[in-house]
Design an enzyme around this catalytic site. Structure first.
Site, mmCIF file in Angstrom:
data_model
loop_
_atom_site.group_PDB
_atom_site.id
_atom_site.type_symbol
_atom_site.label_atom_id
_atom_site.label_comp_id
_atom_site.label_asym_id
_atom_site.label_seq_id
_atom_site.Cartn_x
_atom_site.Cartn_y
_atom_site.Cartn_z
ATOM 1 N N ARG A 25 102.590 78.193 62.578
ATOM 2 C CA ARG A 25 101.850 78.967 63.237
ATOM 3 C C ARG A 25 100.267 78.296 63.616
ATOM 4 N NH1 ARG A 25 103.981 84.854 64.396
ATOM 5 N NH2 ARG A 25 105.859 84.197 65.408
ATOM 6 N N ARG A 78 117.266 71.048 44.745
ATOM 7 C CA ARG A 78 116.542 70.155 43.528
ATOM 8 C C ARG A 78 117.244 69.121 43.714
ATOM 9 N NH1 ARG A 78 113.740 74.130 40.374
ATOM 10 N NH2 ARG A 78 114.984 75.931 40.058
ATOM 11 N N ASN A 109 106.009 72.196 40.183
ATOM 12 C CA ASN A 109 105.880 70.989 39.593
ATOM 13 C C ASN A 109 107.019 69.822 39.928
ATOM 14 O OD1 ASN A 109 104.265 69.958 37.339
ATOM 15 N ND2 ASN A 109 104.675 71.856 36.309
ATOM 16 N N ILE A 133 108.083 81.418 41.094
ATOM 17 C CA ILE A 133 107.875 82.817 40.597
ATOM 18 C C ILE A 133 107.140 82.429 39.253
ATOM 19 C CG2 ILE A 133 109.753 83.931 41.797
ATOM 20 C CD1 ILE A 133 111.161 83.724 38.867
ATOM 21 N N ASP A 134 107.145 81.222 38.477
ATOM 22 C CA ASP A 134 106.944 81.079 37.260
ATOM 23 C C ASP A 134 105.489 81.097 37.031
ATOM 24 O OD1 ASP A 134 109.577 80.787 36.784
ATOM 25 O OD2 ASP A 134 109.563 78.714 36.089
ATOM 26 N N GLY A 177 111.254 82.067 33.345
ATOM 27 C CA GLY A 177 109.936 81.074 33.009
ATOM 28 C C GLY A 177 110.612 80.072 31.912
ATOM 29 N N GLU A 229 112.451 83.214 29.166
ATOM 30 C CA GLU A 229 113.788 82.387 29.161
ATOM 31 C C GLU A 229 113.475 81.291 28.072
ATOM 32 O OE1 GLU A 229 113.951 80.700 33.055
ATOM 33 O OE2 GLU A 229 115.814 80.046 32.677
ATOM 34 N N HIS A 259 118.434 85.854 38.110
ATOM 35 C CA HIS A 259 117.808 85.547 39.604
ATOM 36 C C HIS A 259 117.578 86.671 40.377
ATOM 37 C CE1 HIS A 259 119.601 81.610 38.304
ATOM 38 N NE2 HIS A 259 118.894 81.141 39.355
HETATM 39 O O1 F6P Z 1 111.439 77.627 38.457
HETATM 40 C C1 F6P Z 1 111.689 78.979 38.777
HETATM 41 C C2 F6P Z 1 112.898 78.979 37.855
HETATM 42 O O2 F6P Z 1 113.456 80.557 38.524
HETATM 43 C C3 F6P Z 1 112.681 79.375 36.454
HETATM 44 O O3 F6P Z 1 112.097 80.407 35.899
HETATM 45 C C4 F6P Z 1 114.214 79.116 35.965
HETATM 46 O O4 F6P Z 1 114.018 78.471 34.463
HETATM 47 C C5 F6P Z 1 114.816 78.324 36.899
HETATM 48 O O5 F6P Z 1 114.072 78.427 38.098
HETATM 49 C C6 F6P Z 1 116.132 78.387 37.253
HETATM 50 O O6 F6P Z 1 116.860 77.562 38.010
HETATM 51 P P1 F6P Z 1 117.941 77.648 38.954
HETATM 52 O O7 F6P Z 1 117.956 78.576 39.932
HETATM 53 O O8 F6P Z 1 118.039 76.114 39.432
HETATM 54 O O9 F6P Z 1 119.120 78.028 38.045
#
Ligand code: F6P
Length: 329
Positions: A25, A78, A109, A133-134, A177, A229, A259
């Site tokens: 928008r 990815r 990143n 979310i990290d 994380g 994590e 997730h």
């Molecule tokens: O970067 C966000 C994230 O949720 C991380 O916290 C986690 O390590 C990763 O992605 C998990 O990735 P995927 O969904 O590819 O398993």
């Protein structure tokens, strides 16, 4: 600049849709044509995956009724192919074919690392919106999706606390994380955890045992330990196992949130943050900026060079960890 594109890449995060809406928008407001690219860099390379066109023109209507939705309507990936020069060459051809002269990348990143290389090779202006979310991106106080994920984890911890209390149990709760303890610290504080283990700080199993033993001696009947994590001591299962061997009197259980932290309706904070950043991304492109992440620091829009946000480590909040310790007595 007459035509721009927007895409989401890496792990999805609640609020990405609000950001897409603001980019689309905002672009239309400034009389730009705007394309959406589905499936991140993968869609940029192939142009079409399966039956869908992955690069398509968007209108104001394409983003109606999405501000409240989790996930990303543009999908995400990815992409390994984009890490190769051949992949990037194809991506550039596809942008050129659609006369795309500027790009907004919503991601983390990995997304910005790809964007930096792409700009160096092909010179196409590209700005980033921090979506993960990290909350592990240097230069912005919070990333899009972080607040919602903290709230999701907190609600889960509240529920775990009910059953922990009912059975006099100790729960080890693993939150996401990979390299960052932000989510762990914030959800630990808001969930009233006894201990939070994060990758940025060296922890010892002895300290975990000692803290839980002291709690037990003080008649604490249930406790919550949050494990990020990426914790160096191991995942929640392995830390819990080692503690159980030493403290046989405790009844220990483990929950990995996984997730579920990535989905759900974005909080108001995330929607507002995403909207501000999305619009500011368009304005940054129009102002001739490139290779910067648009973030918010002290309530103001900031432009942080990609190299800086990629290379610099966001400082972890030592004072917050100290607070967890003090408030868990
Ligand atoms: O970067 C966000 C994230 O949720 C991380 O916290 C986690 O390590 C990763 O992605 C998990 O990735 P995927 O969904 O590819 O398993």
């Amino acid at each position: 600049m007459k035509t721009i594109a927007v895409f989401t890449s890496g792990g999805d995060a609640p609020g990405m849709n609000a950001c897409i809406r603001a980019v689309v928008r905002g672009a239309i407001y400034y009389n730009l044509r705007v394309f959406g690219i589905r499936r991140g860099y993968a869609g940029m390379i192939r142009g079409a995956v399966g039956r869908e066109e992955d690069i398509f023109e968007m209108t104001s209507k394409s983003v109606s009724n999405i501000i409240q939705r989790g996930g990303t309507i543009l999908k995400s990936s990815r992409s390994k192919e984009f890490m190769t020069p051949e992949g990037r060459a194809e991506a550039y051809e596809n942008l050129k074919k659609n006369n795309i002269e500027g790009v907004v990348a919503i991601g983390g990143n990995g997304t910005f690392t790809g964007a930096e290389i792409f700009h160096k090779e092909y010179g196409i202006p590209i700005v980033g919106a921090p979506g993960t979310i990290d909350n592990d991106l240097y230069g912005t106080d919070a990333t899009i999706g972080f607040d919602t994920a903290v709230n999701t984890a907190m609600e889960a911890i509240d529920k775990i606390r009910d059953t922990a209390g009912s059975h006099d149990r100790v729960f080890f709760v693993e939150v996401m994380g990979r390299d960052s303890g932000y989510l762990a610290i914030r959800s630990g504080i808001s969930g009233g955890a006894e201990l939070v283990l994060i990758p940025e700080k060296e922890d010892s199993i002895e300290n975990v045992i000692d803290t839980l033993r002291k709690g037990w001696q003080r008649q604490k009947t249930s406790s919550i330990v949050i494990v990020a994590e990426g914790e160096e001591l191991g995942n929640a299962n392995s830390v819990a196992h080692r503690v159980q061997q030493e403290l046989k009197e405790l009844d220990i259980r483990v929950t990995t949130l996984g997730h579920i932290q990535r989905g759900g309706t974005p909080t108001a904070l995330d929607r507002i943050r995403a909207s501000r950043i999305g619009l500011a991304c368009v304005e940054a492109l129009l102002a001739g900026k490139t290779n910067v992440m648009v973030g918010i620091h002290n309530h103001k829009i900031v432009h942080v060079p990609f190299w800086e946000t990629i290379q610099k480590k966001k400082p972890f909040q030592e004072d917050m960890l100290r607070m967890v310790e003090i408030l868990s007595i």
